[in-house]
Design an enzyme around this catalytic site. Structure first.
Site, PDB file in Angstrom:
ATOM      1  NE  ARG A   7      74.059  -1.505  20.671  1.00  0.00           N
ATOM      2  CZ  ARG A   7      75.159  -1.588  19.964  1.00  0.00           C
ATOM      3  NH1 ARG A   7      75.325  -0.843  18.887  1.00  0.00           N
ATOM      4  NH2 ARG A   7      76.113  -2.441  20.297  1.00  0.00           N
ATOM      5  CG  HIS A  33      81.300  -6.397  19.493  1.00  0.00           C
ATOM      6  ND1 HIS A  33      80.046  -6.161  20.006  1.00  0.00           N
ATOM      7  CD2 HIS A  33      81.294  -5.871  18.250  1.00  0.00           C
ATOM      8  CE1 HIS A  33      79.317  -5.512  19.115  1.00  0.00           C
ATOM      9  NE2 HIS A  33      80.053  -5.320  18.034  1.00  0.00           N
ATOM     10  CG  HIS A  51      80.730  -6.780  13.281  1.00  0.00           C
ATOM     11  ND1 HIS A  51      79.525  -6.224  12.934  1.00  0.00           N
ATOM     12  CD2 HIS A  51      81.072  -6.189  14.454  1.00  0.00           C
ATOM     13  CE1 HIS A  51      79.159  -5.327  13.833  1.00  0.00           C
ATOM     14  NE2 HIS A  51      80.091  -5.287  14.771  1.00  0.00           N
ATOM     15  CB  CYS A  72      79.889  -1.475  11.972  1.00  0.00           C
ATOM     16  SG  CYS A  72      80.720   0.077  12.373  1.00  0.00           S
ATOM     17  CG  ASN A 115      77.239  -7.884  16.280  1.00  0.00           C
ATOM     18  OD1 ASN A 115      76.674  -6.994  15.673  1.00  0.00           O
ATOM     19  ND2 ASN A 115      78.065  -7.662  17.269  1.00  0.00           N
TER      20      ASN A 115
END
Lengths: 319, 319
Positions: free
Chosen positions: A16, A218, A220, A251, A262
């Site tokens: 995704r 989550h 990065h 992002c 990520n």
């Protein structure tokens, strides 16, 4: 101080996250091949697509074809992302293949909400009230809160811990009004501001106030601290992480170019396995999938573990 | 458990490590430009070259020209690397520009010594006895032991902590025979086997046995865990790190291709400064030097911080 989990859950978001930011079009068949390859590594949660406007994110115009095309594997949960009623409707068409659950998405930075969603804090709360109602009306459970920009923001700068707690409190308020129980809380380092000590402070404060919530980080790897931040999370007992194979993605809304992806799934799996924390993932198989991802996007991905490889082969040859 | 230092010393090895592994020739003027640019960032220790055989390492055939060419800056120590009497002799010709000090270099993996130096443990001890004598005879102080493969080895696999302690003990024995006092101990993760918990175990064991030794960690980011390992070192009180700007370099002797470089100077500086640990380095100036290094080698370097940048600008605009 250390409270290491015995097992870590990997939420693979490469399919995704990875393809929405790639400049060139990625073939539907390649997206499906990556999902199927990931399914065979032992990973149990894979986010396969975004149901977003094809005008805004052309890379996901083929979301339906991807979801219809992959081969579901027993024991693996497949999820998708959406932001509005139209997206929810598209996801609901695939309840046989996707685990469709709702999330209350807030940001600890009001400026971030304003810049990206054109909504202030109250406006965002209203939007999430409506979205939660829509989810429940469609029979979709809402058990999760997600907090973006929980460790800092390119627009607002440093984010006080108290602001994160307020944001979680806002989310719990929305859930209480709707009569649902939140079990999961995701804390996102949306713009790469986290450091190990910020992870400790935020996670520590959230855990002491809501010990019943299962935390997901989550992260990065915007500035090279991603795995150090994950390690700080592990030390605080966090047992669930969003990652992307090869470090795919990034992002697209961050206020600087070249926002990296990520943390790489294989780097986190390597860290965990070397520390005796089970992941259920076959690291060498996963690294092969990382190389597949590189072939699909046509350029090297940021993960060092893709090049360094696992230690298994060296260890076996040395034994 | 945490014993964070208030200040960290950066030993910049980019000029020396970085250019020996690059496939194309790097112009002498570019090497000098990088050293001069690094000198202006606040870094106080820079390793500028290797005095090695031009046949074995053609990239350092111009070592003399580089040392003669850079502009020494007050307050900055410039060092070089050598492995034998010929190299020492070449270094001694530059005592006006270089800090010439000797090191007792051992490996915690006997197989590593055998593969790379064709010497077993005892043979290596003999070689270091002779080298120490040669250093002292030339008036070069010997105050440091370096232990390679201290966290694992591609040939020998995992390295027990006891083996690291034995190796340090071997080095201290050589020093005692020669009548010199060791003040510094470098522990090198030569092949990228370190994990944060291995760092804790090895550093903890060494520190409790020899609390008087100042430790330096030399870490490679082979598998993406480099900065997490540095953070583990910081937590154990380690206050000195070898790094390379941009993550330049790599170990040409490692048993796999594409061995990545050391941890990137700017990623460690960013981590330290964000945690309130002083480095004396201007991070934004350092990132500019990283981009210069990328232009010199003609390809992107692995450091994520080069692309993510510092948080200073975001913080200033938000304030």
């Amino acid at each position: 101080m250390s409270d290491l989990p015995s097992r870590v859950d990997i939420n693979e978001e490469g399919p995704r996250e990875g393809f929405q930011i790639e400049p060139g079009p990625v073939a539907t068949a390649d997206k499906i091949a990556l999902i199927d390859a990931l399914s065979a590594t032992g990973i149990r949660h894979i986010q396969v697509c975004s149901f977003v406007s094809p005008k805004l994110v052309p890379g996901w115009a083929d979301a339906e074809a991807v979801v219809a095309g992959f081969a579901p594997r027993a024991g693996v949960d497949y999820t998708a992302l959406w932001f509005n009623a139209k997206g929810l409707e598209r996801a609901l068409a695939f309840r046989d293949r996707l685990q469709v659950t709702g999330s209350i998405a807030l940001a600890a930075s009001e400026l971030f909400s304003q810049k990206n969603l054109n909504r202030d804090r109250q406006g965002n709360i209203e939007a999430m009230r409506k979205q939660t109602e829509a989810h429940l009306a469609a029979g979709v459970p809402v058990t999760r809160i997600g907090v973006m920009a929980a460790f800092g923001c390119n627009f607002a700068g440093d984010i006080p811990v108290a602001r994160v707690l307020e944001t979680v409190h806002d989310g719990l308020g929305i859930a209480a009004e709707a009569g649902v129980t939140i079990t999961d809380l995701g804390l996102a380092d949306t713009m790469g501001w986290a450091t190990p000590d910020r992870i400790e402070r935020v996670v520590g404060a959230v855990r002491s106030r809501w010990p019943e919530l299962r935390l997901t980080l989550h992260l990065h790897d915007t500035r090279g601290l991603g795995i150090a931040n994950a390690h700080a999370g592990l030390r605080m007992g966090v047992a669930s992480f969003d990652t992307t194979v090869g470090g795919l993605g990034g992002c697209p809304f961050a206020a600087h170019k070249g926002a990296p992806g990520n943390i790489a799934t294989e780097e986190l799996v390597l860290l965990c396995e070397e520390m005796g924390i089970a992941t259920g993932v076959d690291l060498d198989a996963l690294i092969d999938v990382g190389h597949l991802a590189e072939r699909i996007v046509g350029h090297p991905l940021p993960s060092a573990a893709l090049r360094g490889g696992s230690l298994t082969g060296f260890r076996n040859r040395a034994a």
